[in-house]
Design an enzyme around this catalytic site. Structure first.
Site, mmCIF file in Angstrom:
data_model
loop_
_atom_site.group_PDB
_atom_site.id
_atom_site.type_symbol
_atom_site.label_atom_id
_atom_site.label_comp_id
_atom_site.label_asym_id
_atom_site.label_seq_id
_atom_site.Cartn_x
_atom_site.Cartn_y
_atom_site.Cartn_z
ATOM 1 N N LYS A 206 31.405 40.770 38.691
ATOM 2 C CA LYS A 206 30.045 40.598 38.172
ATOM 3 C C LYS A 206 29.490 39.234 38.611
ATOM 4 O O LYS A 206 28.402 39.145 39.154
ATOM 5 C CB LYS A 206 30.033 40.695 36.651
ATOM 6 C CG LYS A 206 28.668 40.469 36.056
ATOM 7 C CD LYS A 206 28.656 40.387 34.552
ATOM 8 C CE LYS A 206 27.294 39.917 34.084
ATOM 9 N NZ LYS A 206 27.242 39.667 32.630
ATOM 10 N N GLU A 212 40.532 34.890 41.513
ATOM 11 C CA GLU A 212 41.533 35.889 41.876
ATOM 12 C C GLU A 212 40.922 36.955 42.797
ATOM 13 O O GLU A 212 41.508 37.355 43.803
ATOM 14 C CB GLU A 212 42.090 36.580 40.631
ATOM 15 C CG GLU A 212 42.844 35.667 39.664
ATOM 16 C CD GLU A 212 41.963 35.174 38.545
ATOM 17 O OE1 GLU A 212 40.739 34.954 38.786
ATOM 18 O OE2 GLU A 212 42.475 34.993 37.431
ATOM 19 N N GLY A 267 31.084 41.802 31.160
ATOM 20 C CA GLY A 267 32.191 42.291 31.980
ATOM 21 C C GLY A 267 33.025 43.345 31.275
ATOM 22 O O GLY A 267 33.291 44.410 31.808
ATOM 23 N N ARG A 268 33.369 43.085 29.990
ATOM 24 C CA ARG A 268 34.253 43.997 29.276
ATOM 25 C C ARG A 268 33.534 45.245 28.781
ATOM 26 O O ARG A 268 34.105 46.088 28.111
ATOM 27 C CB ARG A 268 34.949 43.267 28.136
ATOM 28 C CG ARG A 268 34.012 42.525 27.215
ATOM 29 C CD ARG A 268 34.763 41.571 26.313
ATOM 30 N NE ARG A 268 33.857 40.740 25.517
ATOM 31 C CZ ARG A 268 33.354 39.583 25.946
ATOM 32 N NH1 ARG A 268 33.682 39.130 27.152
ATOM 33 N NH2 ARG A 268 32.518 38.880 25.192
ATOM 34 N N GLU A 353 38.389 39.397 23.538
ATOM 35 C CA GLU A 353 37.452 38.523 24.265
ATOM 36 C C GLU A 353 36.079 38.548 23.587
ATOM 37 O O GLU A 353 35.255 37.663 23.793
ATOM 38 C CB GLU A 353 37.328 38.943 25.733
ATOM 39 C CG GLU A 353 36.761 37.846 26.625
ATOM 40 C CD GLU A 353 36.932 38.131 28.117
ATOM 41 O OE1 GLU A 353 36.145 38.943 28.658
ATOM 42 O OE2 GLU A 353 37.833 37.541 28.732
ATOM 43 N N HIS A 384 60.917 53.258 19.849
ATOM 44 C CA HIS A 384 62.246 52.778 20.264
ATOM 45 C C HIS A 384 62.206 51.310 20.648
ATOM 46 O O HIS A 384 63.077 50.830 21.360
ATOM 47 C CB HIS A 384 62.748 53.644 21.428
ATOM 48 C CG HIS A 384 62.798 55.089 21.087
ATOM 49 N ND1 HIS A 384 63.888 55.693 20.506
ATOM 50 C CD2 HIS A 384 61.835 56.050 21.161
ATOM 51 C CE1 HIS A 384 63.634 56.967 20.265
ATOM 52 N NE2 HIS A 384 62.397 57.218 20.666
ATOM 53 N N LYS A 516 40.026 28.020 33.500
ATOM 54 C CA LYS A 516 39.609 28.193 34.897
ATOM 55 C C LYS A 516 39.370 26.818 35.534
ATOM 56 O O LYS A 516 39.847 26.511 36.633
ATOM 57 C CB LYS A 516 38.304 28.991 34.964
ATOM 58 C CG LYS A 516 38.440 30.484 34.777
ATOM 59 C CD LYS A 516 37.062 31.135 34.962
ATOM 60 C CE LYS A 516 37.067 32.600 34.633
ATOM 61 N NZ LYS A 516 35.727 33.211 34.680
HETATM 62 O O1 F6P Z 1 37.951 36.841 31.510
HETATM 63 C C1 F6P Z 1 36.765 36.218 31.818
HETATM 64 C C2 F6P Z 1 35.898 37.165 32.627
HETATM 65 O O2 F6P Z 1 34.644 36.579 32.851
HETATM 66 C C3 F6P Z 1 35.722 38.519 31.948
HETATM 67 O O3 F6P Z 1 34.771 38.517 30.929
HETATM 68 C C4 F6P Z 1 35.361 39.356 33.149
HETATM 69 O O4 F6P Z 1 35.484 40.745 32.894
HETATM 70 C C5 F6P Z 1 36.393 38.854 34.168
HETATM 71 O O5 F6P Z 1 36.514 37.448 33.881
HETATM 72 C C6 F6P Z 1 36.004 39.087 35.618
HETATM 73 O O6 F6P Z 1 34.753 38.488 35.866
HETATM 74 P P1 F6P Z 1 33.920 38.956 37.171
HETATM 75 O O7 F6P Z 1 33.627 40.420 37.005
HETATM 76 O O8 F6P Z 1 32.695 38.106 37.139
HETATM 77 O O9 F6P Z 1 34.792 38.701 38.370
#
Ligand code: F6P
Length: 551
Positions: A206, A212, A267-268, A353, A384, A516
């Site tokens: 987003k 990453e 995002g979530r 979150e 288990h 971060k």
């Molecule tokens: O964990 C932090 C966050 O901003 C989440 O809210 C989001 O889903 C994830 O990192 C990935 O963010 P992006 O879609 O901007 O790469």
């Protein structure tokens, strides 16, 4: 301090909590033969049995009163109508608009967002069809047979658990796999099984600034260029999903290969947007659309049903009862369905979150509990490993069990036996958690043990199970795209209601920023772009040990 604990409903609930602690659910079922029927309801294809909860009608009435006192329904209206309720980021929260099949406009900043949502959905549809039909070919004119979805958090969890949960609906010919972690092992393992001529990379971010995802995409590009691809071929094998189209183009994505999303989708909460492109590629656009329609059915139920018959509100208020009045710190999700094994991890981000915060909307520190620790795993596996603690520890751990009445494999006698055993474990566990086993019963069971009375009493004490462990059971016919959409929307609205009662902003995530920022500083130190001394002694020594391992 927020006024929540001064509200009449809250104060009444505290009195009830003192009383209810002395009750046992066994007695509640004995006292009311209709309890199971009274405390269950259906909505959007889901059935909820919430009778195995340590609540009386008076408790429920006051929980619903709390909803009124906290103006939850008005806050819900504000969300659906595009108000900027995410006040710290000055954004609206419009994931519900992404699945708005009402044909009504949704206004944001004076503009109807539905046309752009429709346009993006059409883009997802036509791209999916072009990949599935073989119209979209790789650089050697071969069809795409593998999609690698690169993203993390909400840009990964939604698509991943949905494609896993709806495996029976998977489209032949295209396999969708996921990469999230920046640990190179993840993407290297995935690339090993890819053919550069027939692999499509979907980069989902987003913000288009997540370290990453950027690094994983750079590695994928390097791999592609080392395996026969050229810069000119990038457009055939790389597409992006982002609210930051400019950054995506700057990164090297072709503009026509970028699927946009509004910054009014958290995002979530974003799997319903173009972030769901991998879902459409895995299952076909029709199934993706059914997922959206199922969520829309739950949205309608949430907005229209009175609190007492409102599934998200009931789940939310039961969670508040345990979190704020019965000292529960966590909440377990126990899906008795192998394909739904990823659901706990999805709700972990959705819930923790959103409500893992201690500052209210008006900047005050809370003096009450907020978001619980969400955890869990598929049944029967958990029985288990961690069920011992739920049955015999002194912790209160409310749990949501989920069970499909039908599964894809029900043709042979053996397959039916599997499903009967799965059902018996699911229902048997909620029963055991509720009723437990008294000391007297355990003591009587040892009548023929030959033990001395003292040893018999001691062993009986070890075998005693207090019971009174609360659980909800959610049933659905089979886990279709629509039912899964409704289930996910159910939890989205549960989280919303709890955040509204607690007075939180459930839609920002400042807590992830510091990690971060310091992570980037440590990277600079490791790469020699920043003096080590800027860090504390422990971090300095860790960095030194790491750097030495490269010598
Ligand atoms: O964990 C932090 C966050 O901003 C989440 O809210 C989001 O889903 C994830 O990192 C990935 O963010 P992006 O879609 O901007 O790469």
């Amino acid at each position: 301090m927020d006024k929540l604990k001064k509200s009449n409903a809250w104060i009444t609930l505290e009195h009830h909590a003192a009383l209810v602690r002395r009750y046992h659910m066994r007695d509640m079922f004995e006292a009311d033969p209709n309890r199971a029927e009274k405390y269950s309801l259906s909505a959007a294809g889901l059935y909820l049995d919430y009778s195995k909860n340590l609540v009386t009608q008076e408790v429920l009435d006051n929980l619903f009163e709390l909803i009124n006192e906290r103006g939850v329904l008005d806050k819900a209206k504000a969300m659906f109508s595009g108000e900027k309720i995410n006040v710290t980021e000055n954004r609206a929260v419009l994931h519900t608009a992404l699945r708005n099949f009402s044909k009504q406009p949704v206004m944001f900043d004076g503009k109807d967002v539905m046309p752009e949502i429709k346009q993006t959905l059409d883009k997802v549809k036509s791209f999916t069809e072009s990949v599935h039909s073989g119209k979209h070919l790789g650089f050697t004119n071969k069809p795409i047979t593998k999609v690698v979805s690169i993203g993390i958090g909400g840009s990964f969890l939604g698509p991943k658990i949905v494609t896993e949960a709806l495996k029976p609906y998977k489209k032949d010919g295209v396999e969708v796999v996921f990469v999230a972690n920046v640990d190179g092992c993840h993407i290297m393992d995935v690339l090993k099984s890819c053919d550069s001529e027939q692999t499509l990379f979907v980069m989902s971010s987003k913000s288009f600034s997540t370290q990453e995802t950027l690094q994983n995409t750079l590695s994928a590009k390097a791999w592609f260029l080392n395996h026969g691809g050229t810069q000119e071929d990038i457009g055939k094998h790389f597409v992006a999903v982002s609210s930051n189209v400019d950054a995506a183009v700057k990164f090297g994505m072709k503009a026509e290969n970028v699927f946009p999303m509004g910054d009014w989708v958290g995002g979530r909460y974003s799997l319903w947007s173009a972030i769901g492109l991998p879902i459409s590629l895995a299952l076909g656009f029709k199934n993706f659309e059914s997922l959206l329609k199922g969520a829309y059915d739950m949205d309608k139920h949430f907005v229209e049903a009175p609190a007492e018959e409102n599934m998200p509100i009931i789940l939310a208020m039961l969670g508040i009862w345990y979190r704020n009045f019965m000292d529960a710190q966590s909440h377990a999700l126990l899906p008795y369905y192998h394909y739904l094994r990823g659901f706990p991890a999805y709700v972990q981000q959705l819930d923790m979150e959103s409500n893992g915060k201690s500052t209210t909307l008006n900047g005050r520190t809370v003096d009450y509990g907020t978001g619980p620790i969400i955890w869990g795993s598929e049944g029967t596996n958990g029985q288990h490993s961690f069920y011992q603690l739920i049955h015999q520890s002194n912790l209160t751990i409310p749990a949501d069990f989920m069970f499909p009445l039908k599964v894809p494999y029900l043709k042979t006698t053996e397959q039916v036996k599997h499903h009967q055993m799965l059902a018996s474990n699911c229902f048997g566990q909620t029963q055991a958690l509720m009723q437990g086993k008294s000391f007297e019963d355990c003591y009587n069971d040892l009548a023929e043990s030959g033990l001395s009375d003292e040893a018999r009493r001691e062993l009986a004490a070890h075998k005693t199970m207090p019971g009174n462990n609360p659980s909800n059971t959610i049933l659905f016919d089979e886990l279709s795209p629509a039912k899964l959409g409704a289930l996910i929307a159910l939890y989205e609205h549960k989280v919303f209601v709890q955040g509204a009662v607690w007075g939180l902003n459930s839609f920002d995530q400042w807590g992830v920023e510091l990690g971060k920022e310091l992570g980037n500083q440590v990277l600079d130190m490791i790469q020699g772009n920043m003096p080590l001394e800027k860090a504390d002694a422990s971090t300095q020594s860790l960095i030194s040990k790491f750097s030495k391992s490269f010598k």
